[in-house]
Write a protein that holds these residues in place. Structure first.
Motif, PDB file in Angstrom:
ATOM      1  N   UNK A  72     -34.369  -1.053  -8.481  1.00 28.08           N
ATOM      2  CA  UNK A  72     -33.444  -0.037  -7.981  1.00 28.08           C
ATOM      3  C   UNK A  72     -32.978   0.875  -9.116  1.00 28.08           C
ATOM      4  N   UNK A  73     -32.728   0.284 -10.300  1.00 27.94           N
ATOM      5  CA  UNK A  73     -32.322   1.104 -11.446  1.00 27.94           C
ATOM      6  C   UNK A  73     -33.419   2.077 -11.845  1.00 27.94           C
ATOM      7  N   UNK A  74     -34.668   1.591 -11.833  1.00 31.73           N
ATOM      8  CA  UNK A  74     -35.789   2.457 -12.179  1.00 31.73           C
ATOM      9  C   UNK A  74     -35.951   3.590 -11.167  1.00 31.73           C
ATOM     10  N   UNK A  75     -35.778   3.290  -9.901  1.00 29.00           N
ATOM     11  CA  UNK A  75     -35.866   4.334  -8.873  1.00 29.00           C
ATOM     12  C   UNK A  75     -34.757   5.366  -9.052  1.00 29.00           C
ATOM     13  N   UNK A  76     -33.570   4.916  -9.427  1.00 29.75           N
ATOM     14  CA  UNK A  76     -32.471   5.855  -9.650  1.00 29.75           C
ATOM     15  C   UNK A  76     -32.765   6.765 -10.839  1.00 29.75           C
ATOM     16  N   UNK A  77     -33.328   6.181 -11.920  1.00 19.91           N
ATOM     17  CA  UNK A  77     -33.678   6.994 -13.083  1.00 19.91           C
ATOM     18  C   UNK A  77     -34.760   8.005 -12.736  1.00 19.91           C
ATOM     19  N   UNK A  78     -35.753   7.578 -11.974  1.00 17.83           N
ATOM     20  CA  UNK A  78     -36.805   8.502 -11.548  1.00 17.83           C
ATOM     21  C   UNK A  78     -36.236   9.645 -10.714  1.00 17.83           C
ATOM     22  N   UNK A  79     -35.332   9.299  -9.802  1.00 14.12           N
ATOM     23  CA  UNK A  79     -34.720  10.338  -8.981  1.00 14.12           C
ATOM     24  C   UNK A  79     -33.928  11.328  -9.813  1.00 14.12           C
ATOM     25  N   UNK A  80     -33.158  10.821 -10.775  1.00 17.96           N
ATOM     26  CA  UNK A  80     -32.381  11.716 -11.647  1.00 17.96           C
ATOM     27  C   UNK A  80     -33.297  12.604 -12.473  1.00 17.96           C
ATOM     28  N   UNK A  81     -34.373  12.018 -13.032  1.00 19.45           N
ATOM     29  CA  UNK A  81     -35.307  12.813 -13.831  1.00 19.45           C
ATOM     30  C   UNK A  81     -35.988  13.879 -12.977  1.00 19.45           C
ATOM     31  N   UNK A  82     -36.317  13.539 -11.747  1.00 14.30           N
ATOM     32  CA  UNK A  82     -36.965  14.510 -10.864  1.00 14.30           C
ATOM     33  C   UNK A  82     -36.041  15.678 -10.547  1.00 14.30           C
ATOM     34  N   UNK A  83     -34.787  15.368 -10.230  1.00 15.50           N
ATOM     35  CA  UNK A  83     -33.830  16.436  -9.914  1.00 15.50           C
ATOM     36  C   UNK A  83     -33.588  17.320 -11.134  1.00 15.50           C
ATOM     37  N   UNK A  84     -33.414  16.690 -12.316  1.00 15.35           N
ATOM     38  CA  UNK A  84     -33.171  17.462 -13.532  1.00 15.35           C
ATOM     39  C   UNK A  84     -34.355  18.359 -13.864  1.00 15.35           C
ATOM     40  N   UNK A  85     -35.565  17.814 -13.743  1.00 14.37           N
ATOM     41  CA  UNK A  85     -36.757  18.608 -14.024  1.00 14.37           C
ATOM     42  C   UNK A  85     -36.882  19.771 -13.046  1.00 14.37           C
ATOM     43  N   UNK A  86     -36.603  19.511 -11.783  1.00 13.26           N
ATOM     44  CA  UNK A  86     -36.683  20.584 -10.790  1.00 13.26           C
ATOM     45  C   UNK A  86     -35.667  21.687 -11.097  1.00 13.26           C
ATOM     46  N   UNK A  87     -34.459  21.294 -11.530  1.00 11.85           N
ATOM     47  CA  UNK A  87     -33.461  22.302 -11.883  1.00 11.85           C
ATOM     48  C   UNK A  87     -33.900  23.116 -13.100  1.00 11.85           C
ATOM     49  N   UNK A  88     -34.475  22.441 -14.102  1.00 12.93           N
ATOM     50  CA  UNK A  88     -34.952  23.162 -15.288  1.00 12.93           C
ATOM     51  C   UNK A  88     -36.071  24.131 -14.938  1.00 12.93           C
ATOM     52  N   UNK A  89     -36.980  23.690 -14.080  1.00  9.39           N
ATOM     53  CA  UNK A  89     -38.087  24.561 -13.671  1.00  9.39           C
ATOM     54  C   UNK A  89     -37.552  25.769 -12.906  1.00  9.39           C
ATOM     55  N   UNK A  90     -36.587  25.525 -12.019  1.00  9.57           N
ATOM     56  CA  UNK A  90     -36.015  26.639 -11.258  1.00  9.57           C
ATOM     57  C   UNK A  90     -35.291  27.618 -12.178  1.00  9.57           C
ATOM     58  N   UNK A  91     -34.565  27.092 -13.170  1.00  9.66           N
ATOM     59  CA  UNK A  91     -33.865  27.972 -14.115  1.00  9.66           C
ATOM     60  C   UNK A  91     -34.863  28.770 -14.944  1.00  9.66           C
TER      61      UNK A  91
END
Length: 364
Positions: A72-91
């Motif tokens: 569950x911790x690994x899935x949470x980290x993956x989700x956070x990394x995905x959201x952060x990367x998507x925000x950086x790409x959008x910016x």
């Protein structure tokens, strides 16, 4: 020694055998004893999980429960990394879009306006068909750069609603200043200025028949109008740094200060160009020149010290060249000449050559 307890066999029982098996032994035949667990009490009852308890009962359940926490911790980290990367790409995509639609065209317009300003002041100082042709050609370059900001139907990218609020407001202000520049340009290109009998644009001569005002007041007006337009354009570029990351935005602001330094140098060039025909700068022109020199040096010194590694080294190489040294020496020479005196000590041709080289290196 205790004697074993025996019982008397009943009637008909075989002799020598007890009537019942000894206590503590089970019979080897017959129905199995009932081994269902009875009610438990005490510590054993407390250790057994009750119905509905979350405590795992099997080894498989225990292994799964141990693995759930890291999974569950690994899935949470993956989700956070995905959201952060998507925000950086959008910016990043937003920054690139604004660079293409706003920053690039505005930067080209600034360069064109700087060149057009020099031609305009030359036309004011020495009206003639030759200077008018140069002004017309540079005005065409300015309009071509501004055309990239148009979306058709008389609208610009500021009207599309796709820009940050601050950027759109500054872009609208810049385009309003450009309209005033076009008014000045039209007046300078009027037929009355291109004939041999056109009145002088500088000095304290008679009224300007084309503009309806004293000719000596028109040079500061044109110089100020072009300067206001360039300043508004640099304000648009400054507003775009707010949507970038802190490190990138800081570097962009340093480069913007270098761009402002280049603008001050372009102002110096236009003022000397207006003084070239007579070799003089009046009091107002000398004050403007002194202000441009002071601002250029302040912007350059501040930005040069804040440049990152490779940029700082390039800045040191620029300031160490003979071209830059001659430029500063020429500025000091002009500032040392009293207002109204001839300033032949600084040849305009050599000044323009050195200034153009420094401006190119600043852009690089």
């Amino acid at each position: 020694m205790r004697t074993p307890r025996t019982t008397t066999p009943g009637p008909g029982a075989p002799a020598g055998r007890p009537a019942t098996p000894p206590r503590g032994r089970r019979a080897h035949a017959g129905r199995p004893a009932d081994e269902r667990p009875g009610p438990e009490t005490g510590a054993s009852a407390g250790r057994r999980p009750r119905h509905g308890s979350l405590r795992p009962r099997t080894v498989r359940a225990k292994i799964i429960s141990l693995l759930m926490v890291p999974v569950v911790s690994l899935l949470a980290l993956w989700g956070f990394a995905t959201v952060t990367t998507a925000q950086d790409v959008a910016r990043l995509r937003e920054v690139r879009r604004l660079d293409t639609t706003v920053r690039g065209p505005v930067t080209e317009a600034v360069r064109a306006l700087q060149d057009e300003r020099t031609a305009a002041l030359r036309q004011l100082a020495d009206p003639g068909t030759g200077h008018a042709a140069t002004l017309r050609e540079r005005a065409g370059r300015t309009d071509a750069a501004l055309k990239a900001l148009s979306i058709g139907g008389g609208h610009t990218v500021a009207d599309a609603g796709l820009l940050p609020v601050g950027t759109a407001a500054r872009l609208t202000a810049f385009l309003d200043e450009v309209k005033q520049v076009r008014t000045v340009r039209t007046r300078l290109l009027s037929p009355s200025r291109n004939g041999s009998g056109a009145p002088p644009a500088t000095g304290t001569g008679g009224p300007d028949t084309a503009a309806g005002r004293p000719a000596g007041t028109e040079t500061p007006s044109a110089y100020t109008q072009y300067g206001d337009a360039v300043t508004a354009a640099l304000g648009v570029c400054g507003s775009l740094t707010g949507i970038q990351e802190s490190e990138t935005g800081s570097r962009t602001r340093v480069l913007l200060e270098l761009t402002r330094s280049g603008e001050m140098l372009a102002r110096e060039e236009s003022l000397l160009a207006s003084a070239a025909p007579k070799g003089t700068l009046d009091a107002e022109g000398l004050r403007a020149f002194a202000g441009a020199v002071a601002a250029r040096r302040a912007f350059a010194d501040t930005a040069g010290a804040d440049l990152p590694g490779p940029g700082r080294q390039a800045w040191r190489e620029l300031t160490g060249r003979d071209t830059y040294a001659r430029l500063e020496a020429a500025e000091d020479t002009v500032l040392a000449v009293p207002a109204g005196r001839r300033a032949k000590a600084v040849p305009v041709a050599s000044w323009e050559r050195d200034a153009a080289a420094v401006r190119t290196q600043l852009r690089a």
